[in-house]
Design an enzyme around this catalytic site. Structure first.
Site, PDB file in Angstrom:
ATOM      1  N   ASP A  21       7.322   1.454   2.075  1.00  0.00           N
ATOM      2  CA  ASP A  21       7.661   2.761   2.077  1.00  0.00           C
ATOM      3  C   ASP A  21       9.057   3.006   2.582  1.00  0.00           C
ATOM      4  O   ASP A  21       9.631   2.345   3.588  1.00  0.00           O
ATOM      5  CB  ASP A  21       6.898   3.260   3.382  1.00  0.00           C
ATOM      6  CG  ASP A  21       7.005   4.697   3.672  1.00  0.00           C
ATOM      7  OD1 ASP A  21       7.598   5.332   2.864  1.00  0.00           O
ATOM      8  OD2 ASP A  21       6.561   4.945   4.728  1.00  0.00           O
ATOM      9  N   ASN A  23      10.351   5.973   2.931  1.00  0.00           N
ATOM     10  CA  ASN A  23      10.696   7.243   3.634  1.00  0.00           C
ATOM     11  C   ASN A  23       9.853   7.685   4.703  1.00  0.00           C
ATOM     12  O   ASN A  23       9.860   8.913   5.404  1.00  0.00           O
ATOM     13  CB  ASN A  23      10.805   8.672   2.707  1.00  0.00           C
ATOM     14  CG  ASN A  23       9.467   8.949   1.931  1.00  0.00           C
ATOM     15  OD1 ASN A  23       8.460   8.015   2.356  1.00  0.00           O
ATOM     16  ND2 ASN A  23       9.233   9.756   1.329  1.00  0.00           N
ATOM     17  N   ASP A  25       6.738   8.274   5.019  1.00  0.00           N
ATOM     18  CA  ASP A  25       5.433   8.946   5.086  1.00  0.00           C
ATOM     19  C   ASP A  25       4.282   8.005   5.170  1.00  0.00           C
ATOM     20  O   ASP A  25       3.189   8.745   5.019  1.00  0.00           O
ATOM     21  CB  ASP A  25       5.348   9.815   3.649  1.00  0.00           C
ATOM     22  CG  ASP A  25       5.407   9.059   2.471  1.00  0.00           C
ATOM     23  OD1 ASP A  25       5.412   7.793   2.619  1.00  0.00           O
ATOM     24  OD2 ASP A  25       5.093   9.674   1.290  1.00  0.00           O
ATOM     25  N   ASP A  29       6.528   3.326  -1.779  1.00  0.00           N
ATOM     26  CA  ASP A  29       7.304   4.380  -2.974  1.00  0.00           C
ATOM     27  C   ASP A  29       7.977   3.486  -3.827  1.00  0.00           C
ATOM     28  O   ASP A  29       8.427   2.230  -3.432  1.00  0.00           O
ATOM     29  CB  ASP A  29       7.613   5.632  -2.311  1.00  0.00           C
ATOM     30  CG  ASP A  29       8.837   5.058  -1.182  1.00  0.00           C
ATOM     31  OD1 ASP A  29       9.444   4.125  -1.292  1.00  0.00           O
ATOM     32  OD2 ASP A  29       8.607   5.891   0.005  1.00  0.00           O
ATOM     33  N   ASP A  98       0.674   0.644 -15.546  1.00  0.00           N
ATOM     34  CA  ASP A  98      -1.043   0.610 -15.704  1.00  0.00           C
ATOM     35  C   ASP A  98      -1.461   1.681 -16.542  1.00  0.00           C
ATOM     36  O   ASP A  98      -0.752   2.720 -16.733  1.00  0.00           O
ATOM     37  CB  ASP A  98      -1.671   0.780 -14.668  1.00  0.00           C
ATOM     38  CG  ASP A  98      -2.787  -0.104 -14.310  1.00  0.00           C
ATOM     39  OD1 ASP A  98      -3.851  -0.037 -15.187  1.00  0.00           O
ATOM     40  OD2 ASP A  98      -3.036  -0.858 -13.087  1.00  0.00           O
ATOM     41  N   ASP A 198      -6.382  -0.764 -18.431  1.00  0.00           N
ATOM     42  CA  ASP A 198      -7.532  -0.726 -17.351  1.00  0.00           C
ATOM     43  C   ASP A 198      -8.810  -0.761 -18.315  1.00  0.00           C
ATOM     44  O   ASP A 198      -8.840   0.245 -19.196  1.00  0.00           O
ATOM     45  CB  ASP A 198      -7.309   0.701 -16.861  1.00  0.00           C
ATOM     46  CG  ASP A 198      -8.255   0.545 -15.553  1.00  0.00           C
ATOM     47  OD1 ASP A 198      -8.149  -0.291 -14.741  1.00  0.00           O
ATOM     48  OD2 ASP A 198      -9.277   1.606 -15.519  1.00  0.00           O
ATOM     49  N   GLU A 251      -7.347  -5.561 -19.077  1.00  0.00           N
ATOM     50  CA  GLU A 251      -8.422  -5.693 -18.293  1.00  0.00           C
ATOM     51  C   GLU A 251      -9.633  -5.571 -18.791  1.00  0.00           C
ATOM     52  O   GLU A 251     -10.066  -4.702 -19.466  1.00  0.00           O
ATOM     53  CB  GLU A 251      -8.515  -4.681 -16.974  1.00  0.00           C
ATOM     54  CG  GLU A 251      -9.488  -5.423 -15.865  1.00  0.00           C
ATOM     55  CD  GLU A 251      -9.679  -4.322 -15.112  1.00  0.00           C
ATOM     56  OE1 GLU A 251     -10.233  -4.473 -14.001  1.00  0.00           O
ATOM     57  OE2 GLU A 251      -9.922  -3.072 -15.500  1.00  0.00           O
ATOM     58  N   HIS A 317      -5.830  -6.234  -7.093  1.00  0.00           N
ATOM     59  CA  HIS A 317      -6.040  -5.014  -6.126  1.00  0.00           C
ATOM     60  C   HIS A 317      -7.389  -5.161  -6.000  1.00  0.00           C
ATOM     61  O   HIS A 317      -7.986  -3.978  -5.309  1.00  0.00           O
ATOM     62  CB  HIS A 317      -5.286  -3.955  -6.371  1.00  0.00           C
ATOM     63  CG  HIS A 317      -5.857  -3.319  -7.601  1.00  0.00           C
ATOM     64  ND1 HIS A 317      -5.375  -4.053  -8.976  1.00  0.00           N
ATOM     65  CD2 HIS A 317      -6.538  -2.284  -8.056  1.00  0.00           C
ATOM     66  CE1 HIS A 317      -6.207  -3.271  -9.933  1.00  0.00           C
ATOM     67  NE2 HIS A 317      -6.690  -2.581  -9.466  1.00  0.00           N
ATOM     68  N   ASP A 318      -8.346  -5.776  -6.673  1.00  0.00           N
ATOM     69  CA  ASP A 318      -9.786  -5.478  -6.810  1.00  0.00           C
ATOM     70  C   ASP A 318     -10.648  -6.463  -5.850  1.00  0.00           C
ATOM     71  O   ASP A 318     -11.740  -6.421  -6.065  1.00  0.00           O
ATOM     72  CB  ASP A 318     -10.262  -5.417  -8.214  1.00  0.00           C
ATOM     73  CG  ASP A 318      -9.884  -4.066  -8.768  1.00  0.00           C
ATOM     74  OD1 ASP A 318      -9.824  -3.089  -7.905  1.00  0.00           O
ATOM     75  OD2 ASP A 318      -9.762  -4.027 -10.243  1.00  0.00           O
TER      76      ASP A 318
END
Ligand code: NOJ
Length: 535
Positions: A21, A23, A25, A29, A98, A198, A251, A317-318
């Site tokens: 990150d 900034n 938040d 990013d 993606d 995907d 995928e 990520h799964d």
């Protein structure tokens, strides 16, 4: 040397919201990625695959896209993406996006128009009449439950193979193809190097007939690996991808060797097969068992021998972190991580590293129901609550945890400062408390760290063409030892790996090019020991 960039390079997957990150938040990013390009260059990777950064209401963390031409504001702007591409180029790093076109978000303007009754847009999706208040067919979604959702305003049901906020696109409609080609050209023209597609083998539904009743994914025979899907991929290859020097990786869930190999015939450059990562599944994906080392070896060999060229990966990520899944990462953090790194970097194919894997990040531990972010885990929780036999708190927590994809989505651990140096604000999701021990800063200052080994073996792979382009042959004569030879022209390497956490008797000369142990024993392979030798 082959001129295919992806054959000579390692891919690094970034889950943008959790990477860095810039900034404050709480969300990672694009500027954060730009700030870390030198780190990635130093690691030695040549391609970054970004999980979706398009505008999205985030029901499935970006895999529900509401505008393919806008960058979600939490990640930055289109200008930031262009800057990332430029800055990457300066460092020989290419960017892969993606592509999610099995479905769109239900907040996409096509879907909103469909809900207003515009027939033209209803035809972008599968809107159908139900039968006596029941869905049009018996299909089950990938996240459990019916794959249909009723919409009163149009008195119709729509198909969603994933969450109800992800409506399946109707690829029978030529307008969908046109729109997807436009999206692809837009990003390729911008300088993006390619796409990870995907659930690409689910996109074309042969029919909407009832499926054969099955414990898991009733209906799948109507949409998995259909000829229509192959035709679509061939058309995209011919009309779009062939015009660029690009990488297209699919995928592809639930495939076999022959169905997999078919993708390489003028369709995809490579694909993700999930047999290796499903080795811990029991009778249903929700029930898990330990993966036996020999099973891991056999399955890897099966895919190495059966497919001409493919992806190599242990994490994305799964799922769970590879240190929790394939090895005893708690007791053998360094040796487990470096052993898996060696498999990745020395088999035939293009290696994919998932962010944090290079420092040995691990699972979070079982989460309470209210702590869970992952939409799939929430679906599973809901369904288990309806099954009295399983709805016992401890059992339910464990089963949900098996399916929970949050483990790999925790913020990247950069330093031992607050929030692991990921963000100056409150991170969107929990940081793994082990960040004080496992973080980039610490490992960068330690030449016997997991990170140091990753850098070393990536470099080694680059210097030894036989690892990227060579043939492979396996020696299966020793139980739990993964042994193979890579040869290219007159160069050859022998790779010997103890995939288990036990000492294994094995006589060998201790001279080698690379190992993850400082002290070698000529009679024994130590837990997760690796040796690379010249022959
Ligand atoms: C596969 C993606 O990797 C996963 O995160 C997502 O939930 C589904 N496809 C649906 O898009």
């Amino acid at each position: 040397m082959s001129n295919k960039y992806f054959e000579n390079n390692v891919v690094y997957q970034i889950y943008p919201r959790s990477f860095k990150d810039s900034n404050g938040d709480g969300f990672g990013d694009l500027q954060g990625i730009i700030n870390k390009l030198d780190y990635l260059k130093d690691l030695g990777v040549g391609i970054l695959w970004l999980s979706p950064i398009y505008k999205s209401p985030d029901f499935d963390n970006g895999y529900d896209i509401s505008d393919y031409y806008q960058i979600d504001s939490k990640y930055g702007t289109m200008e930031d993406l262009k800057l990332l591409i430029q800055e990457g180029k300066k460092r020989n790093i290419r960017i892969v996006m993606d592509l999610v076109v099995n479905h769109t978000s239900t907040e996409h303007e096509w879907f909103l128009k469909a809900l207003k009754g515009e027939k033209e847009y209803q035809d972008f999706y599968y809107f159908r009449k139900g039968l006596n208040k029941k869905p049009p067919n018996n299909w089950q979604g990938c996240f459990t439950g019916s794959a249909w959702k009723y919409k009163e305003e149009v008195d119709l049901w729509y198909l969603h193979l994933f969450a109800e906020e992800q409506a399946d696109l109707n690829w029978h409609n030529p307008e969908v193809m046109k729109e997807v080609k436009k999206i692809l050209n837009y990003y390729l023209e911008m300088g993006v190097y390619g796409f990870r597609c995907d659930v690409i083998n689910y996109i074309y539904k042969n029919s909407l007939k009832d499926g054969k009743k099955s414990l898991y994914l009733t209906g799948k025979e109507h949409y998995q690996n259909t000829q229509g899907m192959h035709d679509i991929l061939k058309e995209l290859r011919r009309d779009v991808f062939d015009k660029y020097d690009c990488l297209v990786v699919g995928e592809t869930g639930m495939i076999t060797l022959p169905t997999g190999q078919a993708f390489l015939d003028k369709e995809l450059d490579m694909f993700f097969q999930f047999e290796v990562s499903s080795l811990d599944f029991g009778i249903l994906p929700v029930f898990h068992k330990k993966i036996k080392p020999q099973k891991l070896i056999n399955t890897l060999i099966k895919w190495q021998n059966g497919i001409t060229y493919n992806t190599l990966f242990f994490e994305n990520h799964d799922g769970h972190r590879c240190l929790n899944k394939y090895v005893d990462g708690l007791n053998y953090h360094y040796h487990g991580a470096t052993m898996l790194a060696t498999i990745l970097m020395t088999l035939k194919g293009t290696p994919f590293i998932y962010q944090g894997q290079e420092i040995g990040m691990m699972d979070l531990g079982v989460l309470k129901e209210e702590e869970i972010n992952d939409v799939a885990a929430k679906y599973v929780e809901k369904i288990i609550k309806k099954i009295p036999l399983l709805n016992i708190k401890k059992i339910r927590r464990k089963l949900v945890d098996n399916m929970n994809r949050d483990h790999s989505r925790t913020p990247m651990q950069w330093t031992s400062d607050t929030n692991a140096g990921f963000s100056k604000g409150k991170p969107w999701f929990k940081v793994n408390p082990n960040y004080l021990n496992i973080n980039v800063e610490k490992e960068e200052n330690d030449n016997s760290s997991v990170l140091a080994f990753y850098k070393q073996i990536i470099q080694f792979r680059k210097e030894n063409t036989c690892l990227s382009l060579g043939d492979i042959k396996f020696d299966t004569s020793h139980k739990n030892i993964f042994k193979y030879f890579r040869t290219y022209n007159d160069k050859a390497l022998e790779i010997i790996i103890n995939v288990s956490s036990k000492n294994i008797k094995y006589k060998h000369a201790t001279k080698c090019l690379l190992s993850n142990y400082k002290l070698l024993n000529e009679n024994i392979l130590q837990p997760y020991e690796i040796l690379i030798k010249t022959i």
